[in-house]
Design a protein around this motif. Structure first.
Motif, PDB file in Angstrom:
ATOM      1  N   PHE A 263      53.969  54.805  45.933  1.00  0.00           N
ATOM      2  CA  PHE A 263      53.922  53.785  44.882  1.00  0.00           C
ATOM      3  C   PHE A 263      53.952  52.368  45.441  1.00  0.00           C
ATOM      4  CE2 PHE A 263      55.020  57.780  42.992  1.00  0.00           C
ATOM      5  CZ  PHE A 263      54.084  57.825  41.976  1.00  0.00           C
ATOM      6  N   ILE A 264      54.499  52.221  46.643  1.00  0.00           N
ATOM      7  CA  ILE A 264      54.398  50.918  47.311  1.00  0.00           C
ATOM      8  C   ILE A 264      52.937  50.677  47.688  1.00  0.00           C
ATOM      9  CG2 ILE A 264      55.072  49.630  49.371  1.00  0.00           C
ATOM     10  CD1 ILE A 264      57.767  51.183  49.232  1.00  0.00           C
ATOM     11  N   LEU A 265      52.306  51.720  48.226  1.00  0.00           N
ATOM     12  CA  LEU A 265      50.891  51.582  48.566  1.00  0.00           C
ATOM     13  C   LEU A 265      50.064  51.319  47.305  1.00  0.00           C
ATOM     14  CD1 LEU A 265      48.759  51.777  50.851  1.00  0.00           C
ATOM     15  CD2 LEU A 265      48.389  54.147  50.136  1.00  0.00           C
ATOM     16  N   ARG A 266      50.360  52.035  46.239  1.00  0.00           N
ATOM     17  CA  ARG A 266      49.654  51.836  44.965  1.00  0.00           C
ATOM     18  C   ARG A 266      49.731  50.371  44.538  1.00  0.00           C
ATOM     19  NH1 ARG A 266      48.687  55.376  39.814  1.00  0.00           N
ATOM     20  NH2 ARG A 266      48.850  53.738  38.288  1.00  0.00           N
ATOM     21  N   SER A 267      50.916  49.805  44.606  1.00  0.00           N
ATOM     22  CA  SER A 267      51.115  48.402  44.251  1.00  0.00           C
ATOM     23  C   SER A 267      50.296  47.481  45.161  1.00  0.00           C
ATOM     24  CB  SER A 267      52.617  48.093  44.348  1.00  0.00           C
ATOM     25  OG  SER A 267      52.878  46.722  44.230  1.00  0.00           O
ATOM     26  N   ASN A 268      50.314  47.780  46.453  1.00  0.00           N
ATOM     27  CA  ASN A 268      49.570  46.923  47.391  1.00  0.00           C
ATOM     28  C   ASN A 268      48.066  47.035  47.191  1.00  0.00           C
ATOM     29  OD1 ASN A 268      51.919  45.935  48.535  1.00  0.00           O
ATOM     30  ND2 ASN A 268      51.987  47.511  50.120  1.00  0.00           N
ATOM     31  N   ILE A 269      47.598  48.227  46.874  1.00  0.00           N
ATOM     32  CA  ILE A 269      46.150  48.390  46.660  1.00  0.00           C
ATOM     33  C   ILE A 269      45.711  47.683  45.375  1.00  0.00           C
ATOM     34  CG2 ILE A 269      44.331  50.090  46.162  1.00  0.00           C
ATOM     35  CD1 ILE A 269      45.620  51.919  48.226  1.00  0.00           C
ATOM     36  N   LEU A 270      46.548  47.702  44.364  1.00  0.00           N
ATOM     37  CA  LEU A 270      46.214  46.934  43.151  1.00  0.00           C
ATOM     38  C   LEU A 270      46.040  45.455  43.495  1.00  0.00           C
ATOM     39  CD1 LEU A 270      48.522  48.596  40.458  1.00  0.00           C
ATOM     40  CD2 LEU A 270      46.014  48.613  40.525  1.00  0.00           C
ATOM     41  N   ARG A 271      46.884  44.963  44.388  1.00  0.00           N
ATOM     42  CA  ARG A 271      46.763  43.552  44.785  1.00  0.00           C
ATOM     43  C   ARG A 271      45.447  43.316  45.532  1.00  0.00           C
ATOM     44  NH1 ARG A 271      51.542  42.640  47.589  1.00  0.00           N
ATOM     45  NH2 ARG A 271      50.480  42.538  49.584  1.00  0.00           N
ATOM     46  N   ILE A 272      45.112  44.241  46.421  1.00  0.00           N
ATOM     47  CA  ILE A 272      43.849  44.106  47.160  1.00  0.00           C
ATOM     48  C   ILE A 272      42.663  44.091  46.196  1.00  0.00           C
ATOM     49  CG2 ILE A 272      42.294  45.345  48.725  1.00  0.00           C
ATOM     50  CD1 ILE A 272      44.865  46.319  50.175  1.00  0.00           C
ATOM     51  N   ILE A 273      42.694  44.957  45.212  1.00  0.00           N
ATOM     52  CA  ILE A 273      41.583  45.031  44.249  1.00  0.00           C
ATOM     53  C   ILE A 273      41.461  43.717  43.472  1.00  0.00           C
ATOM     54  CG2 ILE A 273      40.746  46.169  42.147  1.00  0.00           C
ATOM     55  CD1 ILE A 273      41.976  48.776  43.185  1.00  0.00           C
ATOM     56  N   ARG A 274      42.596  43.200  42.999  1.00  0.00           N
ATOM     57  CA  ARG A 274      42.528  41.951  42.224  1.00  0.00           C
ATOM     58  C   ARG A 274      42.057  40.785  43.088  1.00  0.00           C
ATOM     59  NH1 ARG A 274      47.507  43.723  40.098  1.00  0.00           N
ATOM     60  NH2 ARG A 274      47.265  44.754  38.087  1.00  0.00           N
ATOM     61  N   ASP A 275      42.548  40.731  44.331  1.00  0.00           N
ATOM     62  CA  ASP A 275      42.087  39.665  45.230  1.00  0.00           C
ATOM     63  C   ASP A 275      40.579  39.768  45.447  1.00  0.00           C
ATOM     64  OD1 ASP A 275      44.660  38.757  45.435  1.00  0.00           O
ATOM     65  OD2 ASP A 275      45.034  39.563  47.445  1.00  0.00           O
ATOM     66  N   PHE A 276      40.102  40.984  45.609  1.00  0.00           N
ATOM     67  CA  PHE A 276      38.667  41.203  45.809  1.00  0.00           C
ATOM     68  C   PHE A 276      37.866  40.698  44.608  1.00  0.00           C
ATOM     69  CE2 PHE A 276      34.936  43.987  45.307  1.00  0.00           C
ATOM     70  CZ  PHE A 276      34.298  43.768  46.511  1.00  0.00           C
ATOM     71  N   PHE A 277      38.349  40.989  43.422  1.00  0.00           N
ATOM     72  CA  PHE A 277      37.646  40.505  42.226  1.00  0.00           C
ATOM     73  C   PHE A 277      37.674  38.975  42.155  1.00  0.00           C
ATOM     74  CE2 PHE A 277      38.460  44.786  40.052  1.00  0.00           C
ATOM     75  CZ  PHE A 277      37.147  45.203  40.240  1.00  0.00           C
ATOM     76  N   SER A 278      38.816  38.384  42.461  1.00  0.00           N
ATOM     77  CA  SER A 278      38.899  36.918  42.449  1.00  0.00           C
ATOM     78  C   SER A 278      37.892  36.304  43.418  1.00  0.00           C
ATOM     79  CB  SER A 278      40.295  36.451  42.861  1.00  0.00           C
ATOM     80  OG  SER A 278      41.188  36.623  41.818  1.00  0.00           O
ATOM     81  N   GLU A 279      37.858  36.841  44.628  1.00  0.00           N
ATOM     82  CA  GLU A 279      36.919  36.314  45.640  1.00  0.00           C
ATOM     83  C   GLU A 279      35.483  36.398  45.145  1.00  0.00           C
ATOM     84  OE1 GLU A 279      37.727  38.886  48.950  1.00  0.00           O
ATOM     85  OE2 GLU A 279      39.832  38.191  49.024  1.00  0.00           O
ATOM     86  N   ASN A 280      35.196  37.374  44.314  1.00  0.00           N
ATOM     87  CA  ASN A 280      33.842  37.554  43.807  1.00  0.00           C
ATOM     88  C   ASN A 280      33.631  36.955  42.415  1.00  0.00           C
ATOM     89  OD1 ASN A 280      32.121  39.262  45.784  1.00  0.00           O
ATOM     90  ND2 ASN A 280      34.154  40.211  45.834  1.00  0.00           N
ATOM     91  N   LYS A 281      34.512  36.027  42.039  1.00  0.00           N
ATOM     92  CA  LYS A 281      34.351  35.229  40.824  1.00  0.00           C
ATOM     93  C   LYS A 281      34.486  36.020  39.525  1.00  0.00           C
ATOM     94  CE  LYS A 281      31.566  31.641  43.023  1.00  0.00           C
ATOM     95  NZ  LYS A 281      32.549  30.558  42.860  1.00  0.00           N
ATOM     96  N   PHE A 282      35.219  37.109  39.562  1.00  0.00           N
ATOM     97  CA  PHE A 282      35.499  37.841  38.328  1.00  0.00           C
ATOM     98  C   PHE A 282      36.725  37.238  37.651  1.00  0.00           C
ATOM     99  CE2 PHE A 282      32.753  40.795  40.435  1.00  0.00           C
ATOM    100  CZ  PHE A 282      32.145  41.529  39.422  1.00  0.00           C
ATOM    101  N   ILE A 283      36.678  37.151  36.319  1.00  0.00           N
ATOM    102  CA  ILE A 283      37.791  36.661  35.514  1.00  0.00           C
ATOM    103  C   ILE A 283      38.546  37.865  34.968  1.00  0.00           C
ATOM    104  CG2 ILE A 283      38.374  35.416  33.377  1.00  0.00           C
ATOM    105  CD1 ILE A 283      35.776  33.753  33.872  1.00  0.00           C
ATOM    106  N   GLU A 284      39.879  37.861  35.111  1.00  0.00           N
ATOM    107  CA  GLU A 284      40.661  38.965  34.551  1.00  0.00           C
ATOM    108  C   GLU A 284      40.751  38.813  33.039  1.00  0.00           C
ATOM    109  OE1 GLU A 284      44.558  39.564  36.224  1.00  0.00           O
ATOM    110  OE2 GLU A 284      45.003  41.196  34.823  1.00  0.00           O
ATOM    111  N   VAL A 285      40.468  39.887  32.304  1.00  0.00           N
ATOM    112  CA  VAL A 285      40.569  39.851  30.843  1.00  0.00           C
ATOM    113  C   VAL A 285      41.515  40.944  30.360  1.00  0.00           C
ATOM    114  CG1 VAL A 285      38.279  38.855  30.511  1.00  0.00           C
ATOM    115  CG2 VAL A 285      38.529  41.354  30.556  1.00  0.00           C
TER     116      VAL A 285
END
Lengths: 441, 441
Positions: A143-165
């Protein structure tokens, strides 16, 4: 200004997590908090192994503290005050010489599971006692890894100009067919639990261009398998002006980022079947193979599977494909009849669709495609599938406001975690899984 | 290896967002995509103002392109190919000389709202046409900021060693009283939609120490106000070994980070009432005032409000307090009887509780406190509140496994956005709000 209320003083405050101790100079005074994983009494000396979520530390007790320790059950929650010193132990870089023990909370002598892992419990017993199960670092690391991977995914979306909705989970009509929706009374009408943000995320590209959402969705399917849950976390994206090949590129880059992170963080190096059976370079060699549905049929026919154009690929067929394509790969260009109404046909062959599934072996991880943005074709597709355009009128009108071409995908996050950790049951990757027979705790 | 399927070629690919154009050398060839915000025809010349989610660019048309532009309705989605050139316009740093227009999708001539903002629509009409409403940059900026603030919050939690968790939204028993829960058939039993992750996040500190979750929750309350919704996004945290003053410190730091970000990003400098009426330094001067409930009663009595110890603070009372304390402040040490069973009493006065609300003026933003971790006291408190310990047995047993002392809070994210942007209706801060009369689109 009215004077502020004041905090009551409290000396029982942790100074360090156990993982921070080895950076300290010998002789440092520290307070560490956690639970007693083990206690050994060797006469004039005793040892408490104290664990917190970051690691384990050996503490050394003599005299009164040793006497006190004998009466505290394992797994009790304590604060240890002491001094960092060198150790003769081969298992620890330092140890703590205890000056005081404070007990926050005694554990019961009879526990439903053994968090040290010495006694194994079956999965149902562990899930019934999930909080205690998580004291086993092999479990908490998931679950620590799960949390860290969620962060990686969100950072990836931010870098690619995706807006969180954030789109609604309560919806007013049973979209996408809707046979698998939970329904309930919503004030004076009927409400449903969303099974995906599909229609909303498509609507939002009209103006927000690129959107993503990571959120729970719900499926009222009465089946019990090792890889489905009735509540699941979905990673959804939708992007104007991109096509399904662009989305596949994004997925490849994302999977690569996650795997490189896992390698570098060393969490699972020795035990993870994914890394045991495959080199990282094999896994992240991108582009991933893109196998057309037609080509899949050829492969399957050559190994004796009976499958013809237009058939969905059965579990048996996917397992056969998974033997040949045993890492990450895409199945692309599915027959249009197998895909939802919002998927775009291929111009070069309208019986096919601009669609993909990202597979790992026999497991589907992501489904995506180029969307139909021509409202008259959307209406024909709805009619073909026996769906009423009237039920989709709020959605269809958006396509009359200058809708850009767009594409997107949905990734089953729990299942991705299952693959990344080589788990054989999706319930291992979810804190409190929901299935047809499990709704508590 | 089977050869990969191939992408069909496509020349209609955007090269830049409009916000990226002014960094380019004059003479650069670009393709920009978006919608026609305005078109002006001044004879031999014409101008399309093309907007995307990042900004607006002026494009100049002559000849055939000008003729073509005349037939394309405003708000249609197009790709413009052209060359960056200097401009005489005072409103734009550069413009694009158009060489080609490609129409992705024509907009209808009759639109339900005017995204340029020249014609105002009421909120219901706008929400019915939310995707089009979002073409107004004043509206889309609300949701871009919302996305950015979510990132700031998650980064803040990571820096403070919180682990992101996903707890179930479908629950098997009506916890916390439960009169306000949506219920439905979950296979052969009754299921409920969670109104908070309270019990789960407390259980998880047993082993994960510090956890947070940002997720949708549901409240079946049949009331219609400007500051409540039936589905809302909650920012929840729970931390072992911290007390309610530590949690207040975290909230102060978090609010400060968000406000500094808003100031630095310049999104709302001129129009935001929050920044118009208060200097940033006033807003972020921390610690925020901490006014005890007792002190609130004194203040209220002195202005003629009738309120005695143990009464909840009515909307009228909170508005009176909000006149005196008109920025961020805490109301602390509420009477225990007003708080849920899981809140800890104050040792120095057991009629009071270790609890706080973070207020902005009359609006409650965060509710939090130190939790009771003594299982026998939890049982007494359940009994006092007329709740059955049997309904909480999955929860209570966790407190027998060595539960650390812990504290936490829940923040209503939609309402925070309302305050940060000076919006007078929470529906302005939510893409597709859900209330007693709104369940679609």
């Amino acid at each position: 200004m009215t004077p502020s209320a004041q905090k009551e003083t409290n000396s029982n405050t942790r100074t360090h997590f156990t993982s921070q101790l080895q950076e300290l100079p010998i002789g440092s005074e520290v307070k560490v908090a956690g639970w007693i994983e083990d206690f050994r009494d060797i006469g004039k000396l005793g040892f408490i192994l104290l664990r917190d979520v970051t690691g384990l530390v050996q503490t050394v007790l003599v005299g009164e503290n040793l006497q006190k320790a004998k009466s505290i059950p394992r797994q009790s929650n304590i604060l240890i005050t002491g001094v960092v010193q060198g150790t003769k132990s081969k298992n620890f870089p330092i140890e703590i010489k205890v000056t005081e023990i404070f007990v926050f909370s005694h554990a019961s002598l009879s526990l439903p599971v053994d968090p040290t892992g010495r006694v194994e419990s079956n999965l149902d017993t562990r899930l019934d006692s999930r909080a205690l199960d998580l004291r086993n670092p092999k479990i908490s690391n998931i679950f620590i890894l799960r949390s860290n991977i969620l962060r990686i995914i969100r950072d990836f979306f931010s870098e690619n100009k995706f807006i969180e909705v954030n789109t609604p989970k309560i919806i007013g009509s049973a979209s996408e067919g809707g046979s698998n929706l939970f329904s309930f009374n919503y004030f004076k009408r009927k409400g449903f639990l969303a099974q995906s943000p599909q229609l909303y995320k498509e609507q939002l590209v009209l103006s927000l261009d690129r959107v993503f959402e990571i959120a729970p969705y719900f499926r009222a399917e009465n089946s019990h398998t090792l890889r489905h849950l009735n509540e699941f976390l979905s990673v959804d994206l939708e992007a104007a002006y991109l096509d399904y090949y662009d989305i596949m590129n994004l997925m490849e880059e994302l999977i690569k980022k996650i795997l490189v992170y896992m390698r570098d963080s060393n969490y699972f190096d020795n035990e993870n079947p994914l890394f045991k059976e495959n080199s990282l370079n094999d896994l992240i060699s991108i582009p991933f193979p893109k196998i057309s549905y037609d080509k899949c049929l050829d492969e399957l026919t050559s190994v004796g599977e009976k499958v013809t154009f237009g058939d969905d690929l059965s579990d048996s067929s996917l397992r056969k494909l998974g033997e040949k394509f045993d890492k990450f790969y895409f199945i692309v260009d599915w027959p249009l009849n197998l895909k939802p109404f919002y998927i775009h046909e291929k111009e070069s062959n309208p019986a096919l669709s601009k669609s993909f599934d990202l597979q790992f072996g026999h497991l589907e991880l992501v489904s995506g495609g180029t969307r139909q943005h021509d409202v008259s074709k959307l209406k024909s597709r709805l009619a073909e599938q026996g769906l009423s355009a009237e039920n989709f009128k709020d959605h269809l009108r958006v396509f009359e406001w200058g809708m850009p071409p767009h594409s997107g995908s949905g990734l089953g996050f729990d299942r991705l975690m299952m693959v990344l950790l080589g788990l054989n049951n999706i319930r291992e990757a979810v804190l409190y899984p929901r299935d047809t027979s499990r709704i508590s705790p």
